[in-house]
Design a protein around this motif. Sequence first.
Motif, mmCIF file in Angstrom:
data_model
loop_
_atom_site.group_PDB
_atom_site.id
_atom_site.type_symbol
_atom_site.label_atom_id
_atom_site.label_comp_id
_atom_site.label_asym_id
_atom_site.label_seq_id
_atom_site.Cartn_x
_atom_site.Cartn_y
_atom_site.Cartn_z
ATOM 1 N N VAL A 101 0.809 -1.231 0.027
ATOM 2 C CA VAL A 101 0.083 0.190 -0.019
ATOM 3 C C VAL A 101 0.997 1.203 0.009
ATOM 4 O O VAL A 101 0.564 2.118 -0.755
ATOM 5 C CB VAL A 101 -0.945 0.067 1.149
ATOM 6 C CG1 VAL A 101 -1.537 1.376 1.299
ATOM 7 C CG2 VAL A 101 -1.949 -0.904 0.971
ATOM 8 N N VAL A 102 1.805 1.241 0.929
ATOM 9 C CA VAL A 102 2.689 2.476 0.807
ATOM 10 C C VAL A 102 3.367 2.865 -0.315
ATOM 11 O O VAL A 102 3.419 4.044 -0.647
ATOM 12 C CB VAL A 102 3.477 2.433 2.185
ATOM 13 C CG1 VAL A 102 4.630 3.691 2.189
ATOM 14 C CG2 VAL A 102 2.754 2.459 3.346
ATOM 15 N N GLU A 103 3.954 1.760 -0.862
ATOM 16 C CA GLU A 103 4.653 1.857 -2.290
ATOM 17 C C GLU A 103 3.721 2.356 -3.244
ATOM 18 O O GLU A 103 4.211 3.259 -3.997
ATOM 19 C CB GLU A 103 5.380 0.435 -2.249
ATOM 20 C CG GLU A 103 6.375 -0.058 -1.492
ATOM 21 C CD GLU A 103 5.932 -0.693 -0.118
ATOM 22 O OE1 GLU A 103 6.713 -1.299 0.485
ATOM 23 O OE2 GLU A 103 4.778 -0.688 -0.120
ATOM 24 N N ALA A 104 2.619 1.698 -3.307
ATOM 25 C CA ALA A 104 1.373 2.296 -4.017
ATOM 26 C C ALA A 104 1.485 3.833 -4.036
ATOM 27 O O ALA A 104 1.327 4.622 -5.094
ATOM 28 C CB ALA A 104 0.494 1.580 -4.468
ATOM 29 N N LEU A 105 0.749 4.150 -2.926
ATOM 30 C CA LEU A 105 0.516 5.571 -2.606
ATOM 31 C C LEU A 105 1.800 6.601 -2.920
ATOM 32 O O LEU A 105 1.461 7.537 -3.644
ATOM 33 C CB LEU A 105 0.084 5.768 -1.271
ATOM 34 C CG LEU A 105 -1.195 4.927 -0.763
ATOM 35 C CD1 LEU A 105 -1.517 5.171 0.609
ATOM 36 C CD2 LEU A 105 -2.300 5.525 -1.681
ATOM 37 N N SER A 106 2.659 6.077 -2.469
ATOM 38 C CA SER A 106 4.068 6.910 -2.645
ATOM 39 C C SER A 106 4.371 7.126 -4.155
ATOM 40 O O SER A 106 4.592 8.260 -4.732
ATOM 41 C CB SER A 106 5.337 6.232 -2.049
ATOM 42 O OG SER A 106 6.235 7.137 -2.317
ATOM 43 N N ALA A 107 4.336 6.032 -5.120
ATOM 44 C CA ALA A 107 4.461 6.209 -6.538
ATOM 45 C C ALA A 107 3.376 7.089 -7.158
ATOM 46 O O ALA A 107 3.755 7.771 -7.872
ATOM 47 C CB ALA A 107 4.505 4.844 -7.086
ATOM 48 N N LEU A 108 2.134 6.816 -6.958
ATOM 49 C CA LEU A 108 1.230 7.631 -7.238
ATOM 50 C C LEU A 108 1.581 8.947 -7.260
ATOM 51 O O LEU A 108 1.347 9.958 -8.089
ATOM 52 C CB LEU A 108 -0.250 7.308 -6.878
ATOM 53 C CG LEU A 108 -0.772 5.837 -7.488
ATOM 54 C CD1 LEU A 108 -1.927 5.377 -6.710
ATOM 55 C CD2 LEU A 108 -1.002 6.012 -8.996
ATOM 56 N N CYS A 109 1.576 9.311 -5.802
ATOM 57 C CA CYS A 109 1.843 10.835 -5.599
ATOM 58 C C CYS A 109 3.039 11.488 -6.204
ATOM 59 O O CYS A 109 3.255 12.481 -6.752
ATOM 60 C CB CYS A 109 2.084 11.021 -4.101
ATOM 61 S SG CYS A 109 0.612 10.845 -3.233
ATOM 62 N N SER A 110 4.156 10.643 -6.595
ATOM 63 C CA SER A 110 5.298 11.198 -7.164
ATOM 64 C C SER A 110 5.244 11.322 -8.520
ATOM 65 O O SER A 110 5.728 12.003 -9.255
ATOM 66 C CB SER A 110 6.447 9.837 -6.797
ATOM 67 O OG SER A 110 6.156 8.838 -7.594
ATOM 68 N N ARG A 111 4.141 10.740 -9.083
ATOM 69 C CA ARG A 111 3.538 10.772 -10.689
ATOM 70 C C ARG A 111 2.669 12.044 -10.563
ATOM 71 O O ARG A 111 2.071 12.141 -11.627
ATOM 72 C CB ARG A 111 3.081 9.497 -11.233
ATOM 73 C CG ARG A 111 4.402 8.669 -11.325
ATOM 74 C CD ARG A 111 4.140 7.221 -11.532
ATOM 75 N NE ARG A 111 5.269 6.661 -12.234
ATOM 76 C CZ ARG A 111 5.859 5.887 -11.171
ATOM 77 N NH1 ARG A 111 5.967 6.136 -9.831
ATOM 78 N NH2 ARG A 111 6.925 5.188 -11.691
ATOM 79 N N SER A 112 2.450 12.856 -9.550
ATOM 80 C CA SER A 112 1.280 13.800 -9.714
ATOM 81 C C SER A 112 0.030 13.267 -9.802
ATOM 82 O O SER A 112 -0.847 13.930 -10.284
ATOM 83 C CB SER A 112 1.684 14.881 -10.611
ATOM 84 O OG SER A 112 2.917 15.587 -10.218
ATOM 85 N N VAL A 113 -0.349 12.057 -9.557
ATOM 86 C CA VAL A 113 -1.678 11.412 -9.695
ATOM 87 C C VAL A 113 -2.587 12.107 -8.227
ATOM 88 O O VAL A 113 -1.866 12.177 -7.387
ATOM 89 C CB VAL A 113 -1.760 10.013 -9.592
ATOM 90 C CG1 VAL A 113 -3.221 9.564 -9.494
ATOM 91 C CG2 VAL A 113 -1.212 9.588 -10.926
ATOM 92 N N ILE A 114 -3.700 12.488 -8.402
ATOM 93 C CA ILE A 114 -4.436 12.871 -7.621
ATOM 94 C C ILE A 114 -4.836 11.773 -6.672
ATOM 95 O O ILE A 114 -5.890 10.664 -7.140
ATOM 96 C CB ILE A 114 -5.613 13.855 -7.943
ATOM 97 C CG1 ILE A 114 -5.101 14.957 -8.647
ATOM 98 C CG2 ILE A 114 -6.603 14.218 -6.620
ATOM 99 C CD1 ILE A 114 -6.147 15.777 -9.275
ATOM 100 N N VAL A 115 -4.289 11.476 -5.369
ATOM 101 C CA VAL A 115 -4.800 10.400 -4.557
ATOM 102 C C VAL A 115 -6.312 10.622 -3.512
ATOM 103 O O VAL A 115 -5.854 11.771 -2.841
ATOM 104 C CB VAL A 115 -3.857 9.910 -3.872
ATOM 105 C CG1 VAL A 115 -3.960 8.636 -2.981
ATOM 106 C CG2 VAL A 115 -2.731 9.259 -4.896
ATOM 107 N N THR A 116 -7.192 9.953 -3.755
ATOM 108 C CA THR A 116 -8.095 10.372 -2.668
ATOM 109 C C THR A 116 -8.846 9.041 -1.933
ATOM 110 O O THR A 116 -8.268 7.829 -2.384
ATOM 111 C CB THR A 116 -9.296 10.895 -3.480
ATOM 112 O OG1 THR A 116 -9.965 10.029 -4.419
ATOM 113 C CG2 THR A 116 -9.011 12.172 -4.563
#
Length: 221
Positions: A101-116
């Motif tokens: 989970v942490v790896e996925a959330l971190s990767a998405l944020c690093s790619r400027s994907v809006i995480v909600t």
Amino acid sequence: MHPLLNDIRLVAFDLDGTLIDSVPDLAAAVDAMLADLSLAPAGETAVRDWVGNGSHQLVARALQAGLGTTPDPAMLERAHERFLYHYHQAPCVRTRVYPGVVEALSALCSRSVIVTLVTNKPQAFIAPILTALSLDDYFRATLGGDSLAEKKPHPAPLLHLAARFDVAPVNCLMVGDSRHDVEAGKRAGFRTLAVPYGYNHGEPVASSQPDGVVESLGELV
């Protein structure tokens, strides 16, 4: 990243059963509520099949099992108040974050994907749990089951987030563990991704025909 993330600008995650295993703490609160009513404890195994439609439904299912009949509305409200009281006391003692989970959330944020986050859990519990598990910084917005007039499987929470961030539904992804997540995503016009390890009332989530299934959210990286 995973092919389902192509052209995705916003990802909406479910919480319980998708990002975290919260059943141990939910079951403790359910059993404490049942004890208040002089009913036998339900236990974690039963609670795993009852989670997913919000706290009222969780309590209703526990009472139905404990009483052997449908509780009257007044009893349900009293029991729900007791459940909330007990859960407020210890919402994140044995709750754990799933691997990847942490790896996925971190990767998405690093790619400027809006995480909600879109959960049917009451809004009051979201921030304390995310903070306790060091997940709070990843989310641009969170919605609980009582944040809007409708909750999953209604598409309203997902459409609300898409509109808030001015992202077309076709560029949004719903990630969850249950048929309610998949249904909400499809009705909102989102792409849908499911994990098989969560809470889906004893049914394989793949039977809801999401656009994809991953064994771990780490596969999104």
